[in-house]
Design a protein around this motif. Structure first.
Motif, PDB file in Angstrom:
ATOM      1  N   VAL A   9     -56.693   4.007  69.480  1.00  0.00           N
ATOM      2  CA  VAL A   9     -56.037   3.219  70.534  1.00  0.00           C
ATOM      3  C   VAL A   9     -56.416   1.744  70.395  1.00  0.00           C
ATOM      4  O   VAL A   9     -55.550   0.854  70.486  1.00  0.00           O
ATOM      5  N   ALA A  10     -57.700   1.481  70.159  1.00  0.00           N
ATOM      6  CA  ALA A  10     -58.140   0.077  70.018  1.00  0.00           C
ATOM      7  C   ALA A  10     -57.440  -0.587  68.838  1.00  0.00           C
ATOM      8  O   ALA A  10     -56.973  -1.731  68.929  1.00  0.00           O
ATOM      9  N   TYR A  11     -57.366   0.142  67.745  1.00  0.00           N
ATOM     10  CA  TYR A  11     -56.737  -0.397  66.536  1.00  0.00           C
ATOM     11  C   TYR A  11     -55.272  -0.736  66.782  1.00  0.00           C
ATOM     12  O   TYR A  11     -54.808  -1.855  66.520  1.00  0.00           O
ATOM     13  N   LEU A  12     -54.508   0.219  67.332  1.00  0.00           N
ATOM     14  CA  LEU A  12     -53.077  -0.018  67.521  1.00  0.00           C
ATOM     15  C   LEU A  12     -52.836  -1.082  68.581  1.00  0.00           C
ATOM     16  O   LEU A  12     -51.895  -1.881  68.460  1.00  0.00           O
ATOM     17  N   ALA A  13     -53.680  -1.097  69.609  1.00  0.00           N
ATOM     18  CA  ALA A  13     -53.500  -2.084  70.689  1.00  0.00           C
ATOM     19  C   ALA A  13     -53.696  -3.507  70.197  1.00  0.00           C
ATOM     20  O   ALA A  13     -53.187  -4.459  70.795  1.00  0.00           O
ATOM     21  N   ILE A  14     -54.454  -3.656  69.103  1.00  0.00           N
ATOM     22  CA  ILE A  14     -54.660  -5.004  68.556  1.00  0.00           C
ATOM     23  C   ILE A  14     -53.676  -5.290  67.434  1.00  0.00           C
ATOM     24  O   ILE A  14     -53.049  -6.368  67.394  1.00  0.00           O
ATOM     25  N   VAL A  15     -53.522  -4.378  66.530  1.00  0.00           N
ATOM     26  CA  VAL A  15     -52.776  -4.688  65.309  1.00  0.00           C
ATOM     27  C   VAL A  15     -51.283  -4.845  65.558  1.00  0.00           C
ATOM     28  O   VAL A  15     -50.637  -5.698  64.929  1.00  0.00           O
ATOM     29  N   ILE A  16     -50.704  -4.087  66.488  1.00  0.00           N
ATOM     30  CA  ILE A  16     -49.254  -4.166  66.671  1.00  0.00           C
ATOM     31  C   ILE A  16     -48.849  -5.496  67.318  1.00  0.00           C
ATOM     32  O   ILE A  16     -47.968  -6.195  66.789  1.00  0.00           O
ATOM     33  N   PRO A  17     -49.453  -5.887  68.443  1.00  0.00           N
ATOM     34  CA  PRO A  17     -49.067  -7.198  68.992  1.00  0.00           C
ATOM     35  C   PRO A  17     -49.338  -8.346  68.012  1.00  0.00           C
ATOM     36  O   PRO A  17     -48.527  -9.266  67.882  1.00  0.00           O
ATOM     37  N   LEU A  18     -50.471  -8.258  67.315  1.00  0.00           N
ATOM     38  CA  LEU A  18     -50.800  -9.309  66.355  1.00  0.00           C
ATOM     39  C   LEU A  18     -49.761  -9.350  65.235  1.00  0.00           C
ATOM     40  O   LEU A  18     -49.328 -10.434  64.800  1.00  0.00           O
ATOM     41  N   ALA A  19     -49.338  -8.181  64.798  1.00  0.00           N
ATOM     42  CA  ALA A  19     -48.338  -8.122  63.735  1.00  0.00           C
ATOM     43  C   ALA A  19     -47.007  -8.701  64.210  1.00  0.00           C
ATOM     44  O   ALA A  19     -46.322  -9.400  63.457  1.00  0.00           O
ATOM     45  N   VAL A  20     -46.647  -8.433  65.464  1.00  0.00           N
ATOM     46  CA  VAL A  20     -45.384  -8.962  65.993  1.00  0.00           C
ATOM     47  C   VAL A  20     -45.438 -10.490  66.036  1.00  0.00           C
ATOM     48  O   VAL A  20     -44.494 -11.181  65.622  1.00  0.00           O
ATOM     49  N   VAL A  21     -46.545 -11.022  66.535  1.00  0.00           N
ATOM     50  CA  VAL A  21     -46.674 -12.482  66.634  1.00  0.00           C
ATOM     51  C   VAL A  21     -46.626 -13.118  65.250  1.00  0.00           C
ATOM     52  O   VAL A  21     -45.875 -14.066  65.003  1.00  0.00           O
ATOM     53  N   LEU A  22     -47.422 -12.581  64.325  1.00  0.00           N
ATOM     54  CA  LEU A  22     -47.477 -13.177  62.985  1.00  0.00           C
ATOM     55  C   LEU A  22     -46.158 -13.010  62.248  1.00  0.00           C
ATOM     56  O   LEU A  22     -45.716 -13.923  61.527  1.00  0.00           O
ATOM     57  N   ALA A  23     -45.505 -11.871  62.445  1.00  0.00           N
ATOM     58  CA  ALA A  23     -44.210 -11.665  61.774  1.00  0.00           C
ATOM     59  C   ALA A  23     -43.180 -12.633  62.321  1.00  0.00           C
ATOM     60  O   ALA A  23     -42.334 -13.146  61.576  1.00  0.00           O
ATOM     61  N   SER A  24     -43.232 -12.876  63.636  1.00  0.00           N
ATOM     62  CA  SER A  24     -42.294 -13.834  64.231  1.00  0.00           C
ATOM     63  C   SER A  24     -42.510 -15.218  63.639  1.00  0.00           C
ATOM     64  O   SER A  24     -41.551 -15.945  63.349  1.00  0.00           O
ATOM     65  N   LEU A  25     -43.764 -15.601  63.452  1.00  0.00           N
ATOM     66  CA  LEU A  25     -44.062 -16.904  62.861  1.00  0.00           C
ATOM     67  C   LEU A  25     -43.618 -16.938  61.401  1.00  0.00           C
ATOM     68  O   LEU A  25     -42.998 -17.909  60.947  1.00  0.00           O
ATOM     69  N   LEU A  26     -43.906 -15.862  60.698  1.00  0.00           N
ATOM     70  CA  LEU A  26     -43.556 -15.805  59.272  1.00  0.00           C
ATOM     71  C   LEU A  26     -42.044 -15.824  59.083  1.00  0.00           C
ATOM     72  O   LEU A  26     -41.521 -16.343  58.095  1.00  0.00           O
ATOM     73  N   ASN A  27     -41.335 -15.284  60.057  1.00  0.00           N
ATOM     74  CA  ASN A  27     -39.873 -15.230  59.981  1.00  0.00           C
ATOM     75  C   ASN A  27     -39.270 -16.622  60.012  1.00  0.00           C
ATOM     76  O   ASN A  27     -38.142 -16.847  59.557  1.00  0.00           O
TER      77      ASN A  27
END
Lengths: 446, 350
Positions: free
Chosen positions: B120-138
């Motif tokens: 739970v800790a892993y997914l709760a951090i990695v998914i929002p972080l991935a969304v933010v970084l992917a949005s920036l990378l996009n």
């Protein structure tokens, strides 16, 4: 037609390959062959990258044996320690079932002995007029429960590790503390560790008085328990175990250990090795218990300048003179060996000859286990505390039969919880005993 | 009458020969229809189709044999072993004994708890972080490809090697992290791998940071693919309507990313339940310190290969299998049902 020819060719090839394989395999018993499985030695000659010392390959052991015993064809199967499904224990199990070897270097010898898969060597000792006990008290420590005799001798120790207390004489001198005695007591260690923790008056560095390897703290705890008169239990006449961790002596031992942890670096609980800077002039820990041969012997042999700084004392022990984990390497004979007389000759040589002992020390840093072992290893005998190093295995506890089983992990977890402060010593030992009792309840008489 | 060349399937080597031999012999089996009748033609057609399909079974056969040998058979053996126990040198049937001992013992539920917490800790951090970084990378025009490679590289590294490096980072006395804090004058540093407590600076926090570092690149690339699949005209329409950036993100981007996020949550959950390599490297048997890093698979490995109790290890594997099956079924009935149901409704509306 073509299809018939190709099928025939394939069948003929398969027959040829299998018949060739079958004809070169020499079963045990023919041509006086003795196969021995050994673990973790170098396959080829090499040079140690740190010390520059020559490291002999396993072939040298075989050559030395053949010179001493030309009538026996010794074949050594050298396997790595490995891990998981490819670990030495899985391979040992497979080889035992297949009857692939006569002799086995076998850390799990006690378990195999309980199951009746190993020869009780007392039968050979009684009938061998030339047998000499060169292992001293270590031979008695090697006895374990067997189906026919509760004090069976299922193996001869061929080499051993050591557990000693290393200490830094320079830090002792800087603080003006008297050197650690040869057989230190808990009180002496506690008093001196307290004095050695702080800012070194000569160097201005932060120093610590004590050390423990967090991930292997259970062995240090057992030595502390020995020194407090604790006993883990016994092997019962029917081969089952009785284990008592939750005794007043062990609670006292755990309290002492927790109290001493404040003199150790904060990261000790996460460690599985010696403190940073050990065996160098940057060492900052005064007393380092549970010193293992692999960490200090080779550096001391290679660097004479360190010998006056890093000294060695005996491990903690109980009133019976014994204490601490036994890390002997057993060499056992399988019941399904069909060349037992030759295997017995090979076993004695591999476990007790000066040539074999010299080889084990040079190849793997393993300490001789015989009484005169120091004489066979010149590098070792030159060390100022050689008598302690070679004599330590004689003072170790008999091998703990639960050392690789759930009770060990239960005790280790409990100890870590107490050292981390998440459980009191009483709670921790109660939890360890509860898990151990569950494991004991699953035991079946052998 | 002989069939003309080419009447058979291209994959059927000898349709004509069979027909010729049949005609030339002049004899028929009692239940055999006369040549040229519909039944006979249908039978010949079936035989040809069957022969032509045999080739494809020949291709599928070897991989299927390997699947049986290395997956199905070991799975069957695992299930079988979980109902046995070792008595001396042989195995004896024990019914549900292994499962009872597993549930009554003190290790399984703490290991399961650790697995859930870490997942739970892993997914709760990695998914929002991935969304933010992917949005920036996009939004990056130049250098997007090298950045993608850099972010993805940890995913290609062995988990054991990563764990060893992170040990050097989180070692409490001389590790990189605490050493840097000491340099800046911070005296009271976290204990990290020496602290079994649940918190932001304990052993579980350290391994979660490790997992996020290792898995972020993969999650980011999947989210990026999801972002790039969103139709551009939705954004154009929103721009024409004067929607703010936040409104666009909340009303267009996030809902459009829903299938991607569902996929990542589900696959991430399965990965989390089978987590092993880094935890074993850092915590060893027992999940040191104090069992805080012992997941279900670590317990399974310890039981099977350290304590040498293969039957109990098999029982753990069976329980893990059932748990994952339950998670799959629950996901299918809830998240995936609403996801696929929504798509069917959208397709129907079109």
């Amino acid at each position: 037609m073509r299809r018939k020819i190709s099928v025939g060719l394939i069948a003929a090839s398969i027959l040829a390959v299998t018949s060739v394989g079958a004809s070169t395999a020499k079963p045990n018993g023919t041509q006086n062959v003795v196969k021995v499985m050994m673990i973790g030695y170098p396959d080829k000659d090499s040079t140690d990258p740190v010390t520059g010392a020559k490291v002999p390959g396993i072939g040298q052991l075989q050559s030395a044996f053949e010179k001493a015993n030309p009538s026996i064809n010794l074949q050594i199967i050298n396997i790595p320690w490995g891990s998981g499904a490819t670990s030495y224990s899985a391979k040992t199990d497979a080889m035992m079932k297949a009857g692939d070897a006569c002799l086995y270097e076998m850390p799990g010898a006690q378990d195999y002995g309980r199951q009746g898969q190993l020869v009780d060597l007392d039968s050979f000792i009684k009938s061998d007029k030339n047998f000499k006990n060169v292992w001293g008290a270590e031979l008695n420590s090697s006895r374990s429960w067997g189906p026919n005799n509760p004090k069976s001798l299922f193996y001869l120790p061929d080499n051993t590790g050591v557990r000693v207390i290393n200490w830094d004489a320079q830090i002792f001198k800087d603080y003006g503390v008297a050197p650690l005695s040869l057989h230190p007591t808990l009180q002496e260690i506690q008093q001196k560790a307290a004095k050695l923790t702080g800012t070194d008056p000569k160097t201005g560095q932060q120093t610590y008085g004590y050390w423990f390897q967090g991930k292997y703290a259970v062995w240090q705890f057992m030595a502390i328990g020995d020194a407090m008169g604790a006993s883990w239990g016994q092997t019962n006449p029917n081969g089952t175990l009785t284990i008592h961790f939750n005794t007043p002596q062990y609670v006292k031992a755990m309290k002492w250990f927790v109290m001493m942890s404040k003199y150790a670096p904060k990261g000790a609980l996460a460690s599985d090795t010696m403190p940073d800077g050990f065996m160098t002039n940057q060492n900052v820990v005064g007393i380092i218990p549970e010193g293992e041969q692999g960490y200090f012997i080779a550096p001391l042999v290679a660097n004479p300048g360190l010998r006056s700084r890093f000294r060695t004392s005996y491990n903690l022990h109980g009133p019976n003179g014994h204490g601490g984990v036994n890390t002997v390497s057993p060499l056992a004979m399988a019941q399904n060996c069909n060349n037992k007389p030759a295997a017995w000759t090979a076993l004695k040589w591999l476990a007790g000859s000066p040539q074999a002992e010299t080889y084990y020390f040079q190849a793997a840093g393993r300490v001789p286990v015989t009484i005169t072992g120091a004489l066979t290893t010149p590098g070792l005998s030159a060390l100022p505390d050689a008598k302690v190093i070679v004599g330590s295995p004689q003072h170790a506890d008999p091998v703990y039969p639960w050392a690789a089983d759930d009770p060990r992990w239960a005790l280790q977890s409990a100890l870590e919880a107490a050292l981390a402060g998440t459980a009191t010593p009483q709670q921790a030992l109660a939890q360890a005993q509860k898990k151990t009792n569950q494991w004991l309840a699953e035991q079946k008489p052998a | 009458m002989e069939p003309t060349a080419g009447t058979g399937s291209e994959l059927d080597p000898e349709p004509a020969a069979g027909a010729v031999s049949h005609l030339s012999s002049g004899a028929r089996a009692p239940n055999e229809a006369a040549p040229g009748l519909p039944f006979e033609r249908a039978r010949r057609g079936n035989r040809r189709r069957w022969r032509s399909e045999l080739v494809w079974y020949g291709f599928v056969g070897p991989p299927f044999a390997l699947l049986v040998l290395f997956v199905l058979y070991p799975t069957f053996q695992t299930f079988r072993q979980s109902f046995y126990q070792q008595v001396g040198t042989h195995q004896a049937f024990a019914g549900l004994t292994q499962f009872r001992q597993l549930f009554e013992g003190g290790d399984f539920f703490p290991a399961l708890k650790n697995t859930v917490i870490l997942g739970v800790a892993y997914l709760a951090i990695v998914i929002p972080l991935a969304v933010v970084l992917a949005s920036l990378l996009n939004r990056v025009r130049r250098g997007a490809t090298p950045l993608k490679v850099i972010y993805f590289m940890p995913q290609l590294t062995s988990s054991v090697a990563v764990a060893i490096i992170f040990y050097y980072i989180f070692e409490p006395d001389w590790g990189l992290f605490n050493g840097t804090l000491h340099r800046f004058g911070v005296s009271s540093t976290p204990l990290w791998l020496a602290d079994p407590r649940l918190g932001f600076t304990g052993s579980r926090a350290a391994v979660t940071i490790l997992a996020v570092w290792a898995g972020l690149g993969y999650f980011m690339l999947i989210v990026l693919a999801g972002l790039q699949a969103i139709p551009i005209d939705l954004y154009e329409a929103a721009a024409m309507d004067g929607a703010s950036s936040f409104l666009v993100w909340r009303s267009i981007t996030l809902p459009s990313l829903r299938p991607t996020l569902v996929f990542l949550i589900l696959t991430g959950a399965f990965d989390a339940m089978s987590r092993f390599g880094d935890l074993w490297t850092l915590g060893g048997p027992g999940g040191s310190p104090a069992g805080s890093l012992q997941s279900v698979v670590v317990l399974l490995f310890q039981t099977g290969f350290v304590s040498q109790d293969m039957n109990e290890a098999a029982a753990i594997a069976v329980v893990l299998f059932v748990l994952m099956l339950f998670v799959t079924y629950a996901s299918f009935k809830t998240i995936l049902a609403s996801e696929f149901g929504g798509r069917r409704r959208r397709r129907g509306a079109k």
